[in-house]
Scaffold this motif. Sequence first.
Motif, PDB file in Angstrom:
ATOM      1  N   TRP A  44      -4.708  10.124   6.669  1.00 24.44           N
ATOM      2  CA  TRP A  44      -4.940   8.743   6.209  1.00 24.44           C
ATOM      3  C   TRP A  44      -4.658   7.745   7.330  1.00 24.44           C
ATOM      4  N   THR A  98       0.865  -1.181   0.000  1.00 22.87           N
ATOM      5  CA  THR A  98       0.000   0.000   0.000  1.00 22.87           C
ATOM      6  C   THR A  98       0.901   1.231   0.000  1.00 22.87           C
ATOM      7  N   VAL A 126       1.054   5.489  -0.141  1.00 22.41           N
ATOM      8  CA  VAL A 126       0.236   6.676   0.124  1.00 22.41           C
ATOM      9  C   VAL A 126       1.044   7.934  -0.187  1.00 22.41           C
ATOM     10  N   GLU A 140      -2.855   4.975  -2.760  1.00 25.24           N
ATOM     11  CA  GLU A 140      -3.833   5.792  -2.053  1.00 25.24           C
ATOM     12  C   GLU A 140      -3.403   7.259  -2.093  1.00 25.24           C
ATOM     13  N   SER A 152      -7.173   5.013   9.073  1.00 22.57           N
ATOM     14  CA  SER A 152      -6.921   3.607   8.717  1.00 22.57           C
ATOM     15  C   SER A 152      -7.078   2.682   9.931  1.00 22.57           C
ATOM     16  N   VAL A 200      -0.973  11.986   4.484  1.00 23.33           N
ATOM     17  CA  VAL A 200      -0.540  10.803   5.218  1.00 23.33           C
ATOM     18  C   VAL A 200      -1.060  10.805   6.653  1.00 23.33           C
TER      19      VAL A 200
END
Length: 756
Positions: free
Chosen positions: A657, A622, A624, A650, A661, A654
């Motif tokens: 996010w 993943t 970002v 994504e 998450s 950050v």
Amino acid sequence: MSDRFELFLTCPKGLEGLLIEEAVGLGLEEAREHTSAVRGMATMETAYRLCLWSRLANRVLLVLKRFPMKDAEDLYHGVLDIEWQDHMLNDGTLAVEFSGHGSGIDNTHFGALKVKDAIVDKLRTPQGDRPSIDKLNPDLRIHLRLDRGEAILSLDLSGHSLHQRGYRLQQGAAPLKENLAAAILIRSGWPRIAAEGGALADPMCGVGTFLVEAAMIAADMAPNLRREQWGFTAWLGHVPALWKKLHEEASERAAAGLAKPPLWIRGYEADPRLIQPGRNNVERAGLSEWIKIYQGEVATFEPRPDQNQKGLVICNPPYGERLGDEASLLYLYQNLGERLRQACLNWEAAVFTGAPDLGKRMGIRSHKQYSFWNGALPCKLLLIKVLPDQFVTGERRTPEQRQAEREQAAYDEAPSVPQERQYNKNGNPIKPAPAPAPVIEQPRLSEGGQMFANRLQKNLKAMGKWVKREGIDCYRVYDADMPEYSMAIDLYHDWVHVQEYAAPKSIDPEKASARMFDALAAIPQALNIDKSRVVVKRRERQSGTKQYERQAAQGKFVEVNEGGIKLLVNLTDYLDTGLFLDHRPMRMRIQKEAAGKRFLNLFCYTATASVHAAKGGARSTTSVDLSKTYLDWARRNLSLNGFSDKNRLEQGDVMAWLEASRDEYDLIFIDPPTFSNSKRMEGIFDVQRDQVQLIDLAMARLAPGGVLYFSNNFRKFELEPNLSERYAVEEISAQTIDPDFARNTKIHRAWKITAR
């Protein structure tokens, strides 16, 4: 009116000396030189002749009156005192230009308005007729110059500026004005060369301005013969019969000149988009029989029409205004010098440049230099005799070698003698052996340049085995090893990326520039790289996200290899390339540790670490980042290696996010920017201030037994000590420095963080 008038001839700055010679030759009397102007006395015939024949003037101003002025009222009444009915009709059109300041007038628009008001009031009729304003094509263009309390009121006989000959309707990005081009040709000795039947070639002709101006000089064409609109056309003082006589004389001279065998005048241009516009300009000037334009690069320029023809090579190379121009311009000037030495022996050359330091890199001495101005830019005209004695590249020649070269040149110039034909035993003629291919000289490096080249070759050799063993073709070969050559040089496959560090203010800018050019001359030779594949950027102290801002828009990507994967870099469009070379050991570490793990890459940039993780067998990745541009780039990097599946990209802030998450990851990599104030994020990110919150948020997403790697390149960064109270923290900076960054171990710092 008087039979003699006072005239002011305006011109670009630096042309005054040439203009006074030209004007006196055309009949101007009592001539005196001023800044950007020449002043003198003339008859109406001379005034017309100057309009028609001056190759250098911008305007021909006929002085109507001089008068002292202390304020705006003096200006108004001084202009009102003129018998304007002798000059224009009551319902005619006019335009007023005003220059200078003082005597209570600091605004040129206000000064022009007072002049206009006086003229209109003088000509206004009881019926209400009055002149109107037409700034584009007026019947009369009036100019008032205010000079130390004296007003000089003039009629502009030229109308539009005389440099606008009418043939150049299409032009390139940075064209020379026609009168400046004519001045450069005159200073270069073209009138003499043309009179001797010489040739002319321009290897960077653009849309052909030098070519047309040169042909008009050679064919005795009045530069403004084809102009239809003049400032005196609707002037009531105009003498049509006198003008007609002078115009017919000029037409006859042009017809006689064009009837002569045309001189060899050729232009070459690398940009295919400029070829047809240049040819169109030539055709509009009526010189298609004299001038030919071809597409061609400077490196292949071959001007000689035949072995014995000599003449003038003239050009105006680009000066350099965009990021990365230094390297391409240096090699352009070097190529020009090589072609002059190899193909133009015994010719004369004239190089007009706004970058005289680059002119020194051609490998030929100039015997004369003249200062000019191209608009507001100071320029130099370098005059060169293309003779071996003037060469400063290649091997040093002894006096005996130079004498032999002179004798060879003299032999080459002698008329050719038919050779006796030879036959073989069967009676067939023996073909002559082909001439040997010309030897291309490499420019001789300066002492400093050779020293720099030696260092590059030494570094390249020292890293050879390591590069081959690691399977990489992008690495740093030089990082300010020699303090006086302050730059970083990186190899990207068969490209070179040069970052020039801005010199301290204590360093003489000219010396810094000279060293930079020495280095650029050395790089292709030392690294065996084509000149066209060297990209130069200047790196200064960056604030905010300036280092990530777009610098150009070429969109050219280069594929490189690192540890068994392929990555895309862009060397031209941004200050950084899309691949931080110093993080290579960290990426390789991630590749070795990623098997079967869920990998999270924060502030992922172009996701190179994610590609390495995927290569190492990560269960998923993943990545970002806030930038859509870099995420698109990341997508291309993953796709290039066949890793499009199970690899999420994504877009987002950050910090936000991470707060949102709830997923867990076994391996996390964070390489944050020092500072970010993007409009897409809330607030401002500062790595020193926000490190604890960032690491805490990331550690909350770390699975049991997982590892977080944290690094950054902020030189003053200090990891908060209290982090060690909550996590196991190990600094691994020394283990993340490869041999190509051994001279710069402070390039970044890195830590391994795990749960206690």
